[in-house]
Design a protein around this motif. Structure first.
Motif, short mmCIF file in Angstrom:
data_model
loop_
_atom_site.label_atom_id
_atom_site.label_comp_id
_atom_site.label_asym_id
_atom_site.label_seq_id
_atom_site.Cartn_x
_atom_site.Cartn_y
_atom_site.Cartn_z
N MET A 1 0.85 -1.18 0.00
CA MET A 1 0.00 0.00 0.00
C MET A 1 0.90 1.24 0.00
O MET A 1 1.79 1.36 0.83
CB MET A 1 -0.91 -0.02 1.22
N ALA A 33 -1.13 -0.60 6.87
CA ALA A 33 -2.49 -0.08 7.03
C ALA A 33 -3.46 -1.23 6.98
O ALA A 33 -3.16 -2.30 6.43
CB ALA A 33 -2.81 0.92 5.92
N GLY A 34 -4.64 -1.01 7.56
CA GLY A 34 -5.69 -2.01 7.49
C GLY A 34 -6.81 -1.69 8.45
O GLY A 34 -6.70 -0.79 9.28
N PRO A 35 -7.90 -2.45 8.33
CA PRO A 35 -9.01 -2.30 9.26
C PRO A 35 -8.56 -2.68 10.68
O PRO A 35 -7.74 -3.57 10.87
CB PRO A 35 -10.07 -3.28 8.75
N ARG A 59 -5.79 -7.02 8.52
CA ARG A 59 -6.18 -6.12 9.60
C ARG A 59 -4.98 -5.73 10.46
O ARG A 59 -3.91 -6.33 10.39
CB ARG A 59 -7.25 -6.76 10.48
N HIS A 142 -12.76 0.51 11.70
CA HIS A 142 -12.19 1.74 11.15
C HIS A 142 -10.79 1.41 10.63
O HIS A 142 -10.28 0.32 10.84
CB HIS A 142 -12.14 2.84 12.20
N TRP A 143 -10.15 2.34 9.94
CA TRP A 143 -8.85 2.08 9.32
C TRP A 143 -7.72 2.77 10.05
O TRP A 143 -7.86 3.91 10.51
CB TRP A 143 -8.87 2.54 7.86
N TYR A 145 -3.60 3.77 9.55
CA TYR A 145 -2.49 3.96 8.62
C TYR A 145 -1.27 4.34 9.44
O TYR A 145 -1.34 5.28 10.26
CB TYR A 145 -2.80 5.08 7.63
N ARG A 156 -13.01 5.26 7.69
CA ARG A 156 -13.21 4.51 6.44
C ARG A 156 -11.87 4.35 5.75
O ARG A 156 -10.89 5.03 6.10
CB ARG A 156 -14.16 5.26 5.52
N LYS A 157 -11.84 3.50 4.73
CA LYS A 157 -10.65 3.35 3.92
C LYS A 157 -10.46 4.62 3.10
O LYS A 157 -11.38 5.06 2.43
CB LYS A 157 -10.79 2.13 3.01
#
Length: 159
Positions: A1, A33-35, A59, A142-143, A145, A156-157
């Motif tokens: 990413m 990054a991820g949920p 995640r 939620h995300w 980073y 959100r993403k």
């Protein structure tokens, strides 16, 4: 990413949370990054192992260890478990150990510091809660980073 937290904050300043600069990087992946998935515990990493044994599906596990500086909540064996199950990263409001081995894993890790003592194993703690530390709410789903400049949380993403 491919992202920079600085760019995310600039583009979404009013809708993202920025973690206070309290955590240090330890994993072999500086940008991840991820949920969000969450666990809350104190000096007992049983729930960390339980979570990381599940499919990570990219995640990030956020661990609220109460900021304890008396033992580690993540070490090399749990780091290897996270990698084998597809977790993108682990953020620990507490300590980690085996930092050299963790630094070789393809896993993002942030923590307060290191400590050589392992935690207790009493099976205590809770999963799936909204957590708050470092001036940010960590809500499951939620995300998150993280990169060399810090940690940003969004509802959100963003990419």
């Amino acid at each position: 990413m491919d992202f920079l937290t600085t760019d995310l904050v600039d583009a979404h300043e009013d809708s993202v949370g920025v973690l206070d600069p309290i955590l240090r990087p330890y994993g072999g992946t500086p940008r991840f990054a991820g949920p969000i998935a969450t666990v809350k515990l104190f000096e007992d990493n049983s729930r960390v192992r339980e979570a990381l044994a599940q499919p990570g599906e990219g995640r990030v596990l956020v661990v609220d260890g109460g900021g304890s500086m008396r033992c580690a909540l993540l070490g090399d064996m749990l780091g290897e478990l996270a990698v084998s199950n597809g977790w993108a990263g682990v953020v620990v409001y507490g300590c980690i150990r085996d930092s050299v081995a963790l630094g070789k894993l393809p896993l993002g890790i942030r923590a307060l510091t290191t400590h050589p003592r392992k935690s207790q194993k009493r099976g205590e703690g809770q999963s799936g809660l909204t957590l708050r530390f470092g001036g940010v709410d960590f809500v499951p789903g939620h995300w998150l980073y993280a990169d060399e400049d810090g940690v940003v949380v969004a509802d959100r993403k963003l990419l």
